[in-house]
Design a protein around this motif. Structure first.
Motif, short mmCIF file in Angstrom:
data_model
loop_
_atom_site.label_atom_id
_atom_site.label_comp_id
_atom_site.label_asym_id
_atom_site.label_seq_id
_atom_site.Cartn_x
_atom_site.Cartn_y
_atom_site.Cartn_z
N GLU A 1 -49.40 -75.15 2.11
CA GLU A 1 -49.36 -76.01 3.27
C GLU A 1 -49.99 -77.34 2.85
N ALA A 2 -49.17 -78.36 2.71
CA ALA A 2 -49.59 -79.61 2.07
C ALA A 2 -50.31 -80.54 3.03
N PRO B 1 -44.85 -90.38 -2.53
CA PRO B 1 -44.43 -90.40 -1.13
C PRO B 1 -45.48 -89.76 -0.22
N GLY B 2 -45.72 -90.40 0.92
CA GLY B 2 -46.68 -89.87 1.88
C GLY B 2 -46.07 -88.79 2.75
N SER B 3 -46.83 -88.38 3.75
CA SER B 3 -46.31 -87.39 4.69
C SER B 3 -45.37 -88.07 5.68
N ALA C 1 -38.40 -73.23 10.48
CA ALA C 1 -38.54 -73.92 11.76
C ALA C 1 -39.38 -75.17 11.55
N ALA C 2 -38.98 -76.28 12.18
CA ALA C 2 -39.67 -77.56 11.97
C ALA C 2 -40.43 -78.03 13.20
N SER D 1 -45.54 -82.15 10.43
CA SER D 1 -45.44 -83.04 9.27
C SER D 1 -44.64 -82.36 8.17
N ALA D 2 -44.09 -83.20 7.27
CA ALA D 2 -43.31 -82.68 6.14
C ALA D 2 -43.57 -83.55 4.92
#
Length: 747
Positions: free
Chosen positions: A136-137, A292-294, A668-669, A730-731
């Protein structure tokens, strides 16, 4: 007169001598076949003329001759490439070293050989080999939380080094590790309070008996050059293992830069024939900027398709992480006898994170985003961790007891800067990202003590072996948890003090010596959540410890040179949210059902396979909201699989080719499951060649990761795990295609 026959097989009748037992046949209680030692002895002891002549006088006595076969010097399986990366044992808390076949848990590992041969630098590089695990970043992939079976991990409780707690959310270099070992699911009865997210154990490299000197030079695209030195041996009875690492350069985006350096030492100090002191110390610096950021988005915004992570502007040259982790530990090991031993250990760690976290907040159109940078996650954690265990074996009639009593725990103190800030940079889009000007940073000022957490657990257990078929393992820990939180003025704002038991029991059946069927039940404590500091009736209250439960049934077996395993499990853990009465309290559940399948070893002499598959149904229940009730947990894949294949090319001695295929299914997002992150597949290829140059062993390695340059979301996670449908998920984007090469020389 002739000797009375023994229980061992007789010599062939034509030799005319009494049977001679071999050490190997005696060790196994006799064999239906003649041992090698027996055949040789019979052939040498039979005088040919006497054996063939009917008129020859019979001997009055034949002297007894015992031939001892050579001891079995086959090295134990410790994860070496030549053994198919298999391991025979794992060290699980106060249980100590146990054969994997005798552990009623799902346990997996990645050895230093596999780490080196696939050029893995970080946990993110290694974790793909664990199909039940993810990162989990939160804050970034390198400082993310490792977890298994779809449950969010704690920042300390689920991660260990040589069995003692360490800070999870700081980078660790894989180059200094002998093994990354993972126990899936609950382990509170052995380790004390923890989330049901598994236990990650980083096992450091130990001193070598023979002298070891190895130097490695490596290159990673687009321009990171790395040098690594690994030395070990013995000096005047003192064992040593030294690792030094330096790497720096531009990574896969033009504005990115990565610097890593490590200095570490491991020493074995003999204090007698049966006592050894193991000492370890390291400093690791990991600085990365420009990646790249979140990407955050509202609960009603659809997560867009992933984009090319190499685009300039998705990250900012001045945003990123600066971390330094200092770790020192000592472990004293003593053997009272073959059956009794004791271990005592202490670890100290200081982890500083200077994070300038970049967040790209997606707007309703799913393309435009607003960039901001924050220092809110900057701070230092000071951690002391301890362990002690006494292990022994006793026999009562025909029953064997493997007993253990142990204790482990930690004291964690957090230091936060007096000042933090957040700066809005500007607006851009996924189709046309932008670079922004660096803001004027504020002076964060000195740090203040923000909180203390203390955990102490005492564990007792017994593994009862009734016969070669049945055994029963039981363990229980009693834990004490307490702590306080403080504001920047030093005023205590909240506190907690709780205790409780965590039991586990397992029944094991071995139909054959190479197979184990087990059933395990576990019940484990975890620190409760804290209520919001405002807006609720019980503002700031820290809830009583949560209690998670797990049932697991599994099968492990070895077929030839391949280890196979499968497990079915159900795990539930509670969560809290603010109800209609405006009270924040425990009132929901996350319930995960899953099936795991794994295989590892040499399918043929020249082909090694390491594979795994996990099917997972992770849902939230009792969320208090119809829109999120019985929905899939954000970020947890329903299917995840990995297959690593390595082939030794027979026509070219020393040449090995490898391929790794990783698949993560859709996730799931958001809490309502109205948007999903698509599944993805990555393919990595590699090759290595061992050669001899001027009497030195030289290994050349090269590879390409993400061969087909797949764009994907490597991590998707919610703002909170309780299904309240609030906050922004977040991704993070995954790594694009990268090339690497290295040369190692041993001398």
């Amino acid at each position: 007169m002739a000797l009375a026959p023994r229980s061992t097989p007789p010599c062939p009748p034509e030799t005319g001598v009494a049977p001679v037992p071999s050490a190997r046949s005696l060790a196994v209680g006799g064999s239906s076949r003649l041992g090698g030692g027996t055949l040789i002895a019979c052939a040498l002891l039979a005088p040919p003329a006497l054996a063939q002549s009917d008129s020859a006088p019979a001997a009055d006595a034949v002297p007894e001759v015992v031939v001892t076969a050579p001891a079995d010097t086959t090295p134990a399986l410790t994860g070496r490439a030549e053994d198919g990366y298999r391991k025979e044992t794992a060290t699980v808390g106060p249980l100590g070293p146990r054969k994997l076949l005798d552990l009623p848990y799902s346990v997996n590992s990645v050895s230093s050989d596999l780490i080196e041969n696939t050029r893995a630098h970080t946990l993110a590089d290694v974790i793909r080999h664990f199909p039940s695990a993810q990162i989990e970043a939160r804050g970034g992939v390198d400082v993310g939380r490792p977890q298994t079976r779809g449950f969010q991990a704690d920042i300390v409780q689920n991660t260990r080094m040589n069995g003692m707690n360490v800070f999870a959310v700081t980078p660790y270099p894989m180059e200094q590790l002998e093994t990354v070992e993972v126990l899936y699911g609950l382990s509170g009865a052995l380790y004390g309070p923890a989330a049901p997210a598994g236990t990650f154990n980083y096992i450091l490299k130990r001193p070598t008996e023979e002298r070891l000197n190895k130097a490695t030079l490596g290159y990673d695209s687009n321009g990171i050059f790395t040098s690594h030195a690994d030395a070990g041996g013995q000096v005047a009875g003192l064992g040593y293992r030294l690792n030094g690492l330096w790497g720096s350069g531009e990574s896969y985006t033009e504005t990115s830069h990565l610097t890593r350096w490590l200095v570490s030492g491991a020493f074995d100090v003999p204090l007698g024939d049966d006592t050894k002191l193991e000492l370890n110390a390291s400093r690791y610096r990991h600085d990365s900027k420009g990646f790249p950021g979140s990407f955050s988005y509202s609960q009603t915004t659809e997560l867009p398709d992933p984009v090319d992570a190499t685009k300039v502007g998705l990250g900012q040259e001045f945003a990123g992480q600066q971390t330094q982790t200092d770790t020192a530990s000592g472990t004293l090991k003593h053997h009272f006898s073959d059956d009794w031993s004791a271990t005592v250990g202490l670890l100290r760690q200081s982890a500083t994170r200077n994070l300038k976290g970049l967040s790209n907040a997606l707007q309703a159109d799913g393309n435009t985003y607003r960039s901001s940078v924050s220092t809110n996650m900057t701070g230092t954690v000071l951690l002391y961790s301890t362990q002690a265990a006494l292990n022994g074996r006793v026999h009562t009639w025909d029953v064997t007891h493997d007993l253990m009593v142990g204790t482990n725990g930690y004291w964690q103190r957090g230091y936060n800067p007096l000042k933090t800030g957040s700066w809005t940079l500007g607006t851009a889009s996924l189709s046309s990202p932008r670079e922004f000007n660096e803001p004027t940073w504020i002076d964060l000022g000195p740090t203040y003590k923000s909180g203390d957490n203390r955990v102490l657990s005492v564990t007792v257990g017994d593994t009862i072996t009734f016969n070669k078929y049945w055994s029963l393992m039981g363990a229980v820990s009693h834990s004490w948890l307490d702590g306080e939180s403080y504001n920047s003025s030093g005023v205590e704002t909240s506190s907690y003090d709780a205790s409780g038991f965590s039991p586990t029991v397992s029944l094991m059946f071995k139909p054959e010596s190479n197979a184990t069927i087990y059933f395990t039940y576990a019940d484990s404590l975890q620190k409760g959540d804290q209520a919001p500091t405002s807006g609720v009736a019980n503002a700031g209250e820290i809830l009583s410890p949560y209690r998670s439960r797990q049932v697991e049934a599994g099968l492990k077996m070895t077929v030839g040179e391949v280890d196979l395993s499968t497990a079915l499990f159900r795990i539930e853990r509670p969560f809290a949210y603010t109800g209609a009465d405006n009270v924040f309290r425990e009132q929901g559940q996350q319930v995960n059902y899953g099936w795991e399948l794994g295989a590892r070893g040499k399918v043929w002499d020249d082909l090694t396979l390491i594979g795994g598959l996990t099917l997972l149904d992770a849902k939230l229940t009792d969320t208090g909201k119809a829109a999120t009730e019985d929905k899939q947990v954000v970020g947890v894949p329903t299917v995840q699989a990995n297959l690593y294949a390595e082939y030794q090319v027979p026509p070219v001695p020393g040449l090995a080719l490898d391929m790794n295929v990783h698949y993560t299914g859709e996730r799931a997002a958001n809490d309502t499951n109205s948007t999903w992150a698509a599944g993805y597949t990555t393919v990595d290829l590699g090759a290595r060649y061992n050669s001899d140059i001027m009497g030195k062993n030289v290994t050349w390695r090269a590879g390409v990761n993400n061969l087909f340059d797949e764009d994907y979301w490597v991590s998707v996670f919610p703002s909170s795990i309780n299904g309240t449908n609030a906050g922004s998920p977040s991704a993070f984007l995954g790594t694009p295609r990268t090339f690497w090469a290295s040369m190692s020389i041993a001398f």
